[in-house]
Write a protein that holds these residues in place. Structure first.
Motif, PDB file in Angstrom:
ATOM      1  N   ARG A 177     -27.278 -92.227 -31.838  1.00  0.00           N
ATOM      2  CA  ARG A 177     -26.871 -91.658 -30.558  1.00  0.00           C
ATOM      3  C   ARG A 177     -25.688 -90.709 -30.673  1.00  0.00           C
ATOM      4  N   SER A 178     -25.150 -90.576 -31.887  1.00  0.00           N
ATOM      5  CA  SER A 178     -24.033 -89.644 -32.095  1.00  0.00           C
ATOM      6  C   SER A 178     -24.490 -88.300 -32.654  1.00  0.00           C
ATOM      7  N   ILE A 179     -25.779 -88.158 -32.901  1.00  0.00           N
ATOM      8  CA  ILE A 179     -26.289 -86.893 -33.437  1.00  0.00           C
ATOM      9  C   ILE A 179     -26.284 -85.836 -32.341  1.00  0.00           C
ATOM     10  N   ASN A 180     -25.618 -84.730 -32.621  1.00  0.00           N
ATOM     11  CA  ASN A 180     -25.498 -83.628 -31.683  1.00  0.00           C
ATOM     12  C   ASN A 180     -26.359 -82.463 -32.183  1.00  0.00           C
ATOM     13  N   PRO A 181     -27.302 -81.966 -31.382  1.00  0.00           N
ATOM     14  CA  PRO A 181     -28.179 -80.891 -31.861  1.00  0.00           C
ATOM     15  C   PRO A 181     -27.430 -79.680 -32.395  1.00  0.00           C
ATOM     16  N   SER A 182     -26.327 -79.292 -31.764  1.00  0.00           N
ATOM     17  CA  SER A 182     -25.601 -78.112 -32.230  1.00  0.00           C
ATOM     18  C   SER A 182     -25.002 -78.346 -33.612  1.00  0.00           C
ATOM     19  N   GLU A 183     -24.512 -79.559 -33.860  1.00  0.00           N
ATOM     20  CA  GLU A 183     -23.950 -79.873 -35.174  1.00  0.00           C
ATOM     21  C   GLU A 183     -25.039 -79.946 -36.236  1.00  0.00           C
ATOM     22  N   LEU A 184     -26.190 -80.521 -35.879  1.00  0.00           N
ATOM     23  CA  LEU A 184     -27.315 -80.573 -36.818  1.00  0.00           C
ATOM     24  C   LEU A 184     -27.798 -79.168 -37.139  1.00  0.00           C
ATOM     25  N   PHE A 185     -27.932 -78.330 -36.122  1.00  0.00           N
ATOM     26  CA  PHE A 185     -28.355 -76.944 -36.323  1.00  0.00           C
ATOM     27  C   PHE A 185     -27.417 -76.231 -37.293  1.00  0.00           C
ATOM     28  N   ALA A 186     -26.118 -76.333 -37.069  1.00  0.00           N
ATOM     29  CA  ALA A 186     -25.143 -75.640 -37.909  1.00  0.00           C
ATOM     30  C   ALA A 186     -25.177 -76.161 -39.336  1.00  0.00           C
ATOM     31  N   GLU A 216     -35.843 -71.925 -36.860  1.00  0.00           N
ATOM     32  CA  GLU A 216     -36.861 -71.004 -37.356  1.00  0.00           C
ATOM     33  C   GLU A 216     -36.470 -69.556 -37.068  1.00  0.00           C
ATOM     34  N   GLU A 217     -35.888 -69.322 -35.926  1.00  0.00           N
ATOM     35  CA  GLU A 217     -35.478 -67.955 -35.583  1.00  0.00           C
ATOM     36  C   GLU A 217     -34.377 -67.465 -36.517  1.00  0.00           C
ATOM     37  N   ALA A 238     -56.939 -86.731 -33.239  1.00  0.00           N
ATOM     38  CA  ALA A 238     -57.565 -86.965 -31.938  1.00  0.00           C
ATOM     39  C   ALA A 238     -58.523 -85.841 -31.547  1.00  0.00           C
ATOM     40  N   HIS A 239     -58.677 -84.830 -32.404  1.00  0.00           N
ATOM     41  CA  HIS A 239     -59.548 -83.675 -32.144  1.00  0.00           C
ATOM     42  C   HIS A 239     -59.145 -82.957 -30.854  1.00  0.00           C
ATOM     43  N   SER A 240     -57.830 -82.884 -30.660  1.00  0.00           N
ATOM     44  CA  SER A 240     -57.313 -82.175 -29.492  1.00  0.00           C
ATOM     45  C   SER A 240     -56.950 -80.746 -29.887  1.00  0.00           C
ATOM     46  N   ALA A 241     -57.433 -79.797 -29.117  1.00  0.00           N
ATOM     47  CA  ALA A 241     -57.152 -78.388 -29.407  1.00  0.00           C
ATOM     48  C   ALA A 241     -55.842 -77.922 -28.793  1.00  0.00           C
ATOM     49  N   THR A 242     -55.256 -78.700 -27.895  1.00  0.00           N
ATOM     50  CA  THR A 242     -54.017 -78.292 -27.248  1.00  0.00           C
ATOM     51  C   THR A 242     -52.837 -78.475 -28.188  1.00  0.00           C
ATOM     52  N   ARG A 243     -51.862 -77.569 -28.098  1.00  0.00           N
ATOM     53  CA  ARG A 243     -50.704 -77.590 -28.993  1.00  0.00           C
ATOM     54  C   ARG A 243     -49.437 -77.212 -28.224  1.00  0.00           C
ATOM     55  N   PRO A 244     -48.285 -77.751 -28.647  1.00  0.00           N
ATOM     56  CA  PRO A 244     -47.017 -77.277 -28.078  1.00  0.00           C
ATOM     57  C   PRO A 244     -46.805 -75.808 -28.451  1.00  0.00           C
ATOM     58  N   THR A 245     -46.006 -75.112 -27.661  1.00  0.00           N
ATOM     59  CA  THR A 245     -45.760 -73.695 -27.933  1.00  0.00           C
ATOM     60  C   THR A 245     -44.333 -73.411 -28.377  1.00  0.00           C
ATOM     61  N   THR A 246     -43.435 -74.390 -28.323  1.00  0.00           N
ATOM     62  CA  THR A 246     -42.023 -74.111 -28.603  1.00  0.00           C
ATOM     63  C   THR A 246     -41.417 -74.989 -29.680  1.00  0.00           C
ATOM     64  N   TYR A 247     -42.236 -75.647 -30.481  1.00  0.00           N
ATOM     65  CA  TYR A 247     -41.686 -76.572 -31.473  1.00  0.00           C
ATOM     66  C   TYR A 247     -42.069 -76.210 -32.905  1.00  0.00           C
ATOM     67  N   GLY A 248     -42.170 -74.923 -33.165  1.00  0.00           N
ATOM     68  CA  GLY A 248     -42.309 -74.488 -34.536  1.00  0.00           C
ATOM     69  C   GLY A 248     -43.657 -73.930 -34.915  1.00  0.00           C
ATOM     70  N   ARG A 249     -43.637 -73.230 -36.036  1.00  0.00           N
ATOM     71  CA  ARG A 249     -44.852 -72.551 -36.528  1.00  0.00           C
ATOM     72  C   ARG A 249     -45.949 -73.536 -36.915  1.00  0.00           C
ATOM     73  N   LEU A 250     -45.567 -74.772 -37.216  1.00  0.00           N
ATOM     74  CA  LEU A 250     -46.568 -75.760 -37.624  1.00  0.00           C
ATOM     75  C   LEU A 250     -47.704 -75.845 -36.634  1.00  0.00           C
ATOM     76  N   PHE A 251     -47.408 -75.758 -35.347  1.00  0.00           N
ATOM     77  CA  PHE A 251     -48.438 -75.960 -34.338  1.00  0.00           C
ATOM     78  C   PHE A 251     -49.366 -74.759 -34.181  1.00  0.00           C
ATOM     79  N   SER A 252     -49.076 -73.710 -34.952  1.00  0.00           N
ATOM     80  CA  SER A 252     -50.025 -72.587 -35.020  1.00  0.00           C
ATOM     81  C   SER A 252     -50.928 -72.715 -36.231  1.00  0.00           C
ATOM     82  N   ALA A 253     -50.642 -73.693 -37.094  1.00  0.00           N
ATOM     83  CA  ALA A 253     -51.418 -73.880 -38.326  1.00  0.00           C
ATOM     84  C   ALA A 253     -52.611 -74.785 -38.061  1.00  0.00           C
ATOM     85  N   ARG A 254     -53.665 -74.552 -38.792  1.00  0.00           N
ATOM     86  CA  ARG A 254     -54.889 -75.356 -38.659  1.00  0.00           C
ATOM     87  C   ARG A 254     -55.200 -76.019 -39.980  1.00  0.00           C
TER      88      ARG A 254
END
Length: 254
Positions: A177-186, A216-217, A238-254
């Motif tokens: 619970r002490s992990i801060n996204p900005s600190e992890l990013f840096a 990634e940016e 699950a054979h689902s074709a739906t994918r997130p759009t904002t969580y990385g290039r992985l979700f554009s890979a097949r």
């Protein structure tokens, strides 16, 4: 006319997580695209106390015990009784300890018990790197992984044919619970070498998916976390074709 009630979903996914952890299901549901819902079942984890408290580093014995019968097998059977399409193991470190062969045996055993696909995050990450054409990775693990567990992680990916150009634990507070996204990013931005073609952030309880797009940016390279890999693998299973759009290039890979 009617208010949203949560029943109108196309794909339901299950996840097995340590009994006092809320990280995996929080991140998986945050990333889940419209029409996808995540349902969690708790599995006893001897290194975690009430409220999610852990020692600064987690010992290896309870990590291995997490995937041993009967607790996780019984939890899998209960979760599989729900109308879901696939089950994920929200726990990176047991794959590190067991290695690829041990992980495969666990997945095969639980798949048989569940009667549906079971996905492990590390195997999903390896498949994801393959789909992206990545060979050289930088591996960053949570601060509560000791040097031995970090090394086992590097050994795991090396055994799967990946070139681990750097592996280390992030020098951040050793408390979920002490992990801060900005600190992890840096920290990751500073420590990712030019030789790495992609980044993997281990630990399903490590708060990390919120920094994927920003990393990634700035890095100009794919970033995969344990939970993004797990969700990608679950959607495939699950054979689902739906994918997130904002969580990385992985979700554009097949």
């Amino acid at each position: 006319m009617w208010s949203v009630d949560g029943w109108d979903v196309r794909t339901r996914l299950g996840v097995l997580i340590p009994h006092a952890d809320v990280g995996p299901e929080s991140e998986l549901q945050a990333m889940a695209p419209e029409g996808v819902r995540v349902y969690a079942t708790r599995v006893p984890f001897g290194a975690m106390a009430a409220g999610g408290a852990m020692d600064p580093t987690i010992p290896l014995a309870p990590v291995q015990a997490f995937v041993e019968p009967p607790a996780i097998d019984d939890a899998t059977a209960l979760l599989a009784a729900a109308p879901i399409s696939a089950i994920g193991i929200g726990f990176t470190s047991s794959s590190y300890v067991g290695g690829p062969d041990g992980e495969r045996k666990v997945v095969d055993r639980l798949t048989e018990r569940a009667g549906m696909p079971v996905v492990a995050p590390c195997a999903a990450a390896v498949a994801g790197f393959g789909a992206l054409g990545i060979n050289r990775i930088a591996l960053f693990n949570p601060p509560w992984f000791d040097t031995e567990l970090d090394q086992l992680g590097a050994d795991y990916f090396a055994a799967q044919g990946l070139n681990v150009v750097i592996h280390t634990t992030c020098e951040l507070p050793s408390n979920q619970r002490s992990i801060n996204p900005s600190e992890l990013f840096a920290w990751i931005l500073t420590h990712t070498p030019a030789a790495a073609d992609a980044v993997f952030i281990g630990g399903n309880g490590f708060r990390a998916v919120g920094v994927i797009a920003a990393l990634e940016e700035d890095l100009g390279r794919p970033v995969i976390t344990a939970n993004s890999a797990l969700l990608w693998g679950l959607l495939q299973a699950a054979h689902s074709a739906t994918r997130p759009t904002t969580y990385g290039r992985l979700f554009s890979a097949r």
